[in-house]
Design a protein around this motif. Sequence first.
Motif, PDB file in Angstrom:
ATOM      1  N   LEU A 202      30.857  43.482  31.724  1.00  0.00           N
ATOM      2  CA  LEU A 202      31.731  44.296  32.563  1.00  0.00           C
ATOM      3  C   LEU A 202      33.184  44.077  32.178  1.00  0.00           C
ATOM      4  O   LEU A 202      33.998  44.998  32.197  1.00  0.00           O
ATOM      5  N   ALA A 206      35.837  46.790  30.825  1.00  0.00           N
ATOM      6  CA  ALA A 206      37.182  46.993  31.375  1.00  0.00           C
ATOM      7  C   ALA A 206      38.216  46.961  30.259  1.00  0.00           C
ATOM      8  O   ALA A 206      39.137  47.785  30.208  1.00  0.00           O
ATOM      9  N   LYS A 207      38.039  46.027  29.333  1.00  0.00           N
ATOM     10  CA  LYS A 207      38.962  45.920  28.211  1.00  0.00           C
ATOM     11  C   LYS A 207      38.872  47.170  27.340  1.00  0.00           C
ATOM     12  O   LYS A 207      39.879  47.740  26.930  1.00  0.00           O
ATOM     13  N   ASP A 211      42.121  48.039  29.921  1.00  0.00           N
ATOM     14  CA  ASP A 211      42.723  47.007  30.749  1.00  0.00           C
ATOM     15  C   ASP A 211      43.051  45.754  29.950  1.00  0.00           C
ATOM     16  O   ASP A 211      42.234  45.274  29.183  1.00  0.00           O
ATOM     17  N   GLY A 212      44.249  45.213  30.194  1.00  0.00           N
ATOM     18  CA  GLY A 212      44.592  43.902  29.667  1.00  0.00           C
ATOM     19  C   GLY A 212      43.920  42.841  30.521  1.00  0.00           C
ATOM     20  O   GLY A 212      43.253  43.162  31.500  1.00  0.00           O
ATOM     21  N   ARG A 215      44.882  42.903  34.428  1.00  0.00           N
ATOM     22  CA  ARG A 215      44.323  44.062  35.122  1.00  0.00           C
ATOM     23  C   ARG A 215      42.817  43.938  35.291  1.00  0.00           C
ATOM     24  O   ARG A 215      42.282  44.224  36.367  1.00  0.00           O
ATOM     25  N   SER A 216      42.126  43.536  34.235  1.00  0.00           N
ATOM     26  CA  SER A 216      40.666  43.469  34.358  1.00  0.00           C
ATOM     27  C   SER A 216      40.284  42.371  35.344  1.00  0.00           C
ATOM     28  O   SER A 216      39.286  42.481  36.043  1.00  0.00           O
ATOM     29  N   ARG A 219      40.866  43.990  38.787  1.00  0.00           N
ATOM     30  CA  ARG A 219      40.035  45.148  39.104  1.00  0.00           C
ATOM     31  C   ARG A 219      38.546  44.862  39.011  1.00  0.00           C
ATOM     32  O   ARG A 219      37.752  45.597  39.596  1.00  0.00           O
ATOM     33  N   VAL A 220      38.155  43.833  38.257  1.00  0.00           N
ATOM     34  CA  VAL A 220      36.718  43.562  38.117  1.00  0.00           C
ATOM     35  C   VAL A 220      36.355  42.165  38.619  1.00  0.00           C
ATOM     36  O   VAL A 220      35.590  42.015  39.564  1.00  0.00           O
ATOM     37  N   PRO A 223      37.373  41.383  42.590  1.00  0.00           N
ATOM     38  CA  PRO A 223      36.513  42.055  43.583  1.00  0.00           C
ATOM     39  C   PRO A 223      35.073  41.559  43.557  1.00  0.00           C
ATOM     40  O   PRO A 223      34.450  41.434  44.597  1.00  0.00           O
ATOM     41  N   LEU A 224      34.566  41.241  42.363  1.00  0.00           N
ATOM     42  CA  LEU A 224      33.177  40.800  42.279  1.00  0.00           C
ATOM     43  C   LEU A 224      33.000  39.366  42.752  1.00  0.00           C
ATOM     44  O   LEU A 224      31.890  38.943  43.038  1.00  0.00           O
ATOM     45  N   ARG A 305      40.173  49.012  44.488  1.00  0.00           N
ATOM     46  CA  ARG A 305      39.557  50.001  43.597  1.00  0.00           C
ATOM     47  C   ARG A 305      40.476  51.153  43.318  1.00  0.00           C
ATOM     48  O   ARG A 305      40.384  51.789  42.328  1.00  0.00           O
TER      49      ARG A 305
ATOM     50  N   ASN B  76      41.626  46.913  24.042  1.00  0.00           N
ATOM     51  CA  ASN B  76      42.208  47.813  25.037  1.00  0.00           C
ATOM     52  C   ASN B  76      43.285  48.728  24.471  1.00  0.00           C
ATOM     53  O   ASN B  76      43.744  49.632  25.142  1.00  0.00           O
ATOM     54  N   ALA B  88      26.895  48.442  31.430  1.00  0.00           N
ATOM     55  CA  ALA B  88      28.049  47.791  32.061  1.00  0.00           C
ATOM     56  C   ALA B  88      28.727  48.680  33.097  1.00  0.00           C
ATOM     57  O   ALA B  88      29.938  48.860  33.096  1.00  0.00           O
ATOM     58  N   PHE B  90      30.306  49.303  36.567  1.00  0.00           N
ATOM     59  CA  PHE B  90      30.916  48.396  37.549  1.00  0.00           C
ATOM     60  C   PHE B  90      30.150  48.499  38.869  1.00  0.00           C
ATOM     61  O   PHE B  90      30.142  49.557  39.494  1.00  0.00           O
ATOM     62  N   HIS B  92      30.685  47.387  41.821  1.00  0.00           N
ATOM     63  CA  HIS B  92      31.410  47.522  43.083  1.00  0.00           C
ATOM     64  C   HIS B  92      32.064  48.892  43.224  1.00  0.00           C
ATOM     65  O   HIS B  92      32.767  49.144  44.194  1.00  0.00           O
ATOM     66  N   LEU B  93      31.856  49.770  42.235  1.00  0.00           N
ATOM     67  CA  LEU B  93      32.487  51.086  42.286  1.00  0.00           C
ATOM     68  C   LEU B  93      31.412  52.176  42.297  1.00  0.00           C
ATOM     69  O   LEU B  93      30.325  51.969  41.787  1.00  0.00           O
ATOM     70  N   TYR B 101      37.800  54.904  35.928  1.00  0.00           N
ATOM     71  CA  TYR B 101      38.352  53.551  35.736  1.00  0.00           C
ATOM     72  C   TYR B 101      39.467  53.511  34.694  1.00  0.00           C
ATOM     73  O   TYR B 101      40.560  53.023  34.945  1.00  0.00           O
TER      74      TYR B 101
END
Lengths: 305, 362
Positions: A202, A206-207, A211-212, A215-216, A219-220, A223-224, A305, B76, B88, B90, B92-93, B101
Amino acid sequence: MTAAAERSGAASAHRIRRGTLLRSEQAQGIALISPTFLYALILLVAPVLVVIAHSFWTQDFLTIDRTFTLEQYRIALTEPIYRDLLARSLYISLTVSILTVFLAYPIAYYISFHGGAHKSLWLFVITIPFWTSYLLRVMSWKVILGYNGVLNSGLMGLGIIDEPSTSFLYNTNAVIITLTHAWAAFAVLPIFVSLEKVDRTLLEAAKDLGDGPIRSFLRVTLPLTLPGVISALLIVMIPTVGDYVTPKLVGGKDGVMIATAIETQFKRGANWPLGAALSVITMTVVTVMAASIVFVIRQAGRRVR
Amino acid sequence: MPDRPMIQIAGVSKAYGSFKALDDATLTIREGEFFSLLGPSGCGKTTLLRMIAGFDTPTEGTIAIDGQPMDGIPANRRPTNMVFQSYAIFPHLNVDQNVAYGLKRLKLGAAEERRRVDEALAQVSLSGLGKRGATELSGGQRQRVALARALVMRPKVLLLDEPLSALDKKLREQMQVELRRLQQAVGITFVLVTHDQYEALGMSDRIAVMFGGRIAQVAAPSQIYQRPVNRQVADFLGGMNFIRANVVETNGTAITVETAGFGRVKTEKPSGFNDETRETTLGIRPERLRVLWDDAKAKHEIAGTIVDRHYFGEITHFIVDVPGFEKTLSVSESNNFGADDLPVGAPVRLGYDPDALVALAD
């Protein structure tokens, strides 16, 4: 004869009802947990019920008057001293739990993401402070924070202060520092577990989506891992509200918490009902606070989110 | 602009300690191409894909995307997006939030973001499922969400890491068609990693076949299938009969070999063939041998005896013993002419086209 037939009919109906009841899954479930359930009942529920019962009674020197009254609650809620002590206890426990989570999260993160093959070794190392007694750990903070303590002599040696400061020990901050240290490891574990459960793909996703690392994380990862953060907060907050060893040893006059007042009512004050009423109020307030923390964090998590 | 290079991989190696996961790979992937990296597990195909995406760094060599060298550029900030093998998604979304995203960072404004999310969901036939939670999706739907989430970014290159391996056969075949259609519609360069030769053959414009960290052959599907460069490639892409052959003559790009049944055959010389070699392998696909019925004639034919047969519904597989061959030949014959009636032990004549015979390096 008719009467006998009726009786036997009733008995067989009873047998059938009992039969289906025992065969139902619910009943089997209850039967299976009953030994542990009884154990929990005796050790957890019964003492609480005793305390709640006492809070509605009054004490006249050595005898307990068992007439129902709300007098103890009136005293507990109107006397400013108890209100102040409760407020201070909540402030301390909330600050300690938040500080603990802030300190524990990076540790847990490091172990989970960079611990490599030595994760269990790292967790083991974290438990080392717990090999000594809680009392000793509190006492050692006294050595660090005291008038002739490590902190004062260190600061004097560096020339930052000219004479030992008395502001480190015997106040609210001393209690906060000591409790934070004492509970840090308890917060590391739930956060570590929730971090371990985060699927690393995950984070790659995100990357990949731009996302840097920061941020990841926001955002990930965060929250998880909120469930872990919530349990860490609660694990620390709930017991620290009622702590009375630490305030007694390092808190001085300004660090007294509600538990000390409760202890006094049960011992020297010889007023069990008032002590019981204070306990019930503290429990209620902690429950409400814990529930609202869970609620607020869940909402915030949804907002990210 | 056809044939413009999109990804240039030059001398790329990846070593983990003394183990070389990828050894000196050089490859150019063209713009708008559906390109597949095909090979067994551990052949380095995923390593190469991850280096294109920026998740791994090459030990040696460089990768350029759309003319830009990618050295030191993290995942990125690359013009690539990936569909992961595990998807993969997410957890939670919901679907909308998953697809949006990567757009959040671009600050497109709510209306434009909405429009692009809807467009992407429509492309993968998921319109109307935007509010579904990630945990309420089936495997096929998760795969589509992963695809939409990558496509919505409008990457120059879409990377797919075994995207169909977790789906059941029926769904997999359906998704192959859809992926191909989608790629044609959006015109983005797709790079697919797979170990399934049918997937690669059915979807790709070109395929790179990889073994043990090396690229063995890069060519169009029909070329790879019909003119494999060596036994390994030939074998990986489906059944093939291998016959030991003596080298009679090598001459530039041509080679003449001789075997018992097929006699002298002049064919293309496999690339990298050592001219000193006196013995090599001649290959022919089972379906390029056909049973000659009754008095049917073929220009080229060999004779043998049926020693075994396997019925597969649309085809029957015959195992034929030909005098002079070390091993039996496999012949697959379509059942629409009644091939399933041919009994074991019957003599049989097989017709073939000399073009179907291919000399293979060992």
